[in-house]
Design an enzyme around this catalytic site. Structure first.
Site, short mmCIF file in Angstrom:
data_model
loop_
_atom_site.label_atom_id
_atom_site.label_comp_id
_atom_site.label_asym_id
_atom_site.label_seq_id
_atom_site.Cartn_x
_atom_site.Cartn_y
_atom_site.Cartn_z
CB SER A 79 -0.96 0.02 1.23
OG SER A 79 -1.62 1.28 1.52
CG LEU B 25 4.66 6.70 1.47
CD1 LEU B 25 5.28 7.38 2.51
CD2 LEU B 25 4.35 7.72 0.35
CB CYS C 215 7.44 1.56 3.54
SG CYS C 215 8.25 2.13 2.14
CB SER D 214 6.85 10.63 10.17
OG SER D 214 5.96 11.78 10.35
CG ASP E 130 1.89 -4.87 3.86
OD1 ASP E 130 0.86 -5.06 4.67
OD2 ASP E 130 2.08 -3.95 3.25
CE1 TYR F 191 3.59 6.98 12.14
CE2 TYR F 191 3.62 9.53 12.16
CZ TYR F 191 3.48 8.22 11.65
OH TYR F 191 4.02 8.17 10.30
CE LYS G 144 6.70 6.21 11.21
NZ LYS G 144 7.29 5.39 10.26
N1 LIG Z 1 1.33 9.24 4.32
C1 LIG Z 1 1.91 9.78 5.09
O1 LIG Z 1 1.61 11.05 5.24
C2 LIG Z 1 3.12 9.58 5.71
C3 LIG Z 1 4.03 10.89 6.38
C4 LIG Z 1 5.13 10.28 7.25
C5 LIG Z 1 5.50 9.07 7.27
N2 LIG Z 1 4.95 7.85 6.64
C6 LIG Z 1 5.36 6.79 6.72
O2 LIG Z 1 5.40 6.00 5.57
C7 LIG Z 1 5.10 4.68 5.90
C8 LIG Z 1 4.42 4.14 4.85
O3 LIG Z 1 3.03 4.66 5.12
P1 LIG Z 1 1.99 4.83 3.84
O4 LIG Z 1 1.63 6.30 3.82
O5 LIG Z 1 2.32 4.23 2.57
O6 LIG Z 1 0.72 4.18 4.61
P2 LIG Z 1 -0.15 2.89 3.99
O7 LIG Z 1 -1.17 2.47 5.21
O8 LIG Z 1 -0.63 3.08 2.84
O9 LIG Z 1 1.01 1.73 4.10
C9 LIG Z 1 1.55 1.06 5.27
C10 LIG Z 1 1.55 -0.43 5.20
O10 LIG Z 1 2.29 -1.02 6.05
C11 LIG Z 1 1.65 -2.28 6.66
N3 LIG Z 1 2.00 -2.77 7.75
C12 LIG Z 1 1.66 -2.00 9.01
N4 LIG Z 1 1.71 -2.70 10.17
C13 LIG Z 1 2.76 -3.85 9.51
C14 LIG Z 1 3.23 -4.84 10.05
N5 LIG Z 1 3.37 -5.12 11.54
N6 LIG Z 1 4.13 -5.74 9.41
C15 LIG Z 1 4.19 -5.54 7.97
N7 LIG Z 1 3.40 -4.58 7.11
C16 LIG Z 1 2.75 -3.56 8.08
C17 LIG Z 1 0.25 -2.13 6.24
O11 LIG Z 1 -0.40 -3.14 5.94
C18 LIG Z 1 0.29 -1.09 4.93
O12 LIG Z 1 0.61 -1.94 3.69
C19 LIG Z 1 4.79 4.43 7.37
O13 LIG Z 1 6.01 4.18 8.07
C20 LIG Z 1 4.34 5.87 7.57
O14 LIG Z 1 4.57 6.00 9.18
C21 LIG Z 1 3.61 8.14 5.81
#
Ligand SMILES: NC(=O)c1ccc[n+]([C@@H]2O[C@H](COP(=O)([O-])OP(=O)(O)OC[C@H]3O[C@@H](n4cnc5c(N)ncnc54)[C@H](O)[C@@H]3O)[C@@H](O)[C@H]2O)c1
Length: 253
Positions: free
Chosen positions: A15, A17, A89, A156, A36, A167, A171
């Site tokens: 999913s 990023l 990610c 983040s 994942d 969170y 991070k």
């Molecule tokens: N989207 C944003 O605004 C943002 C901003 C800063 C940081 N981030 C970070 O970027 C990363 C990716 O997030 P995203 O925005 O793509 O979100 P997302 O929810 O689309 O993707 C996160 C993925 O991580 C998987 N996941 C969760 N827990 C897990 C586990 N224990 N084992 C394996 N997989 C697991 C989920 O199933 C999901 O597919 C995260 O670490 C998030 O904290 C995102």
């Protein structure tokens, strides 16, 4: 580090990023092991992108044994292709809905929430980084710099700017891991970089009631393709090591 023909692990690759990183790595000729908990979505990606993508099944990054099995399975699935990179990610923003308290809105973050989020985000990241780097030690040295691998973690700006107790702390710790880990792995030709995104349009934003402000300029949220471009750039640039890159359009939260 060469992308074409080599193997990369992408946690959270089903999913947002991570998914975009999977797509762009495959487009550049890499093999990708998705780790994942959302195996169903990983399978859809495999259907769409084909045999360059592998998922061993539901892989919780906090489980040493599941990550080990997924690595064994993935490496065996891509014979002759070296495991040279990991883009970590996988992560969560909010506690499970059935747990009490969410931090904001007048409720205090409970110990169980704090533990849950730090476990998934920080320990899950380190578990995969550790097991991947352990295997990279066996890689042949590659290129003029004799590289063996590159690990990219994701923190983040919430961690760097200090918001959202569980969170943000998880991070900040991931960001803090960058330089010590880069130092530990430097003698082995393995680089460690961290990306600290601002708000990006992915499903994770819908898991919280917190409304993220737009970036200063460009005045919008980031797109996954912008994150993934940076990932490819880091892989390609040996001098990028031990640093945290803010990807946030000048937003300070
Ligand atoms: N989207 C944003 O605004 C943002 C901003 C800063 C940081 N981030 C970070 O970027 C990363 C990716 O997030 P995203 O925005 O793509 O979100 P997302 O929810 O689309 O993707 C996160 C993925 O991580 C998987 N996941 C969760 N827990 C897990 C586990 N224990 N084992 C394996 N997989 C697991 C989920 O199933 C999901 O597919 C995260 O670490 C998030 O904290 C995102």
């Amino acid at each position: 580090m060469q992308i074409k023909g080599n193997t990369f692990v992408v946690t959270g690759g089903a999913s947002g990023l991570g998914e975009q990183a999977v797509r762009d790595l495959v487009a550049q000729g890499a093999n990708v092991i998705i780790m994942d908990i959302n195996h169903a979505r990983a399978e859809l990606l495999i259907k769409e992108l084909g045999s360059q993508v592998y998922s061993h099944g539901i892989t919780d990054t906090t489980s040493e044994s599941l990550v080990n099995e997924a690595l064994d399975g993935g490496i065996a699935n891509f014979p002759g292709s070296a495991l040279v990179g990991a883009i970590l990610c996988g992560g969560i923003l909010s506690p499970k809905k059935d747990q009490e308290g969410y931090g904001p809105d007048g409720k205090l973050t409970s110990y169980s929430q704090f533990k849950h989020i730090v476990t998934v985000n920080l320990f899950g990241t380190y578990n995969v980084a550790q097991q991947v780097s352990q295997r990279m030690l066996n890689n042949e040295e590659m290129g003029a710099d004799k590289e063996r691998g590159v690990i990219i973690t994701v923190s983040s700006i919430c961690g760097l700017d200090g918001i959202i107790v569980a969170y943000g702390t998880s991070k900040a710790a991931i960001a803090g891991l960058t330089l010590p880990l880069a130092r530990e792995l430097a003698d082995h030709g393995i680089r460690v970089m961290n990306i600290a995104p601002g708000p990006f349009n992915t499903p994770i934003l819908k898991t919280t009631d917190i409304v993220a402000p737009h970036c200063l300029f460009p005045r919008r949220n980031g797109e996954s393709s912008e994150f993934s471009k940076l990932v490819l750039n880091i892989i390609d640039t040996p001098m990028l090591n031990g640093s945290i890159i803010r990807l946030d359009g000048a937003l300070r939260t």
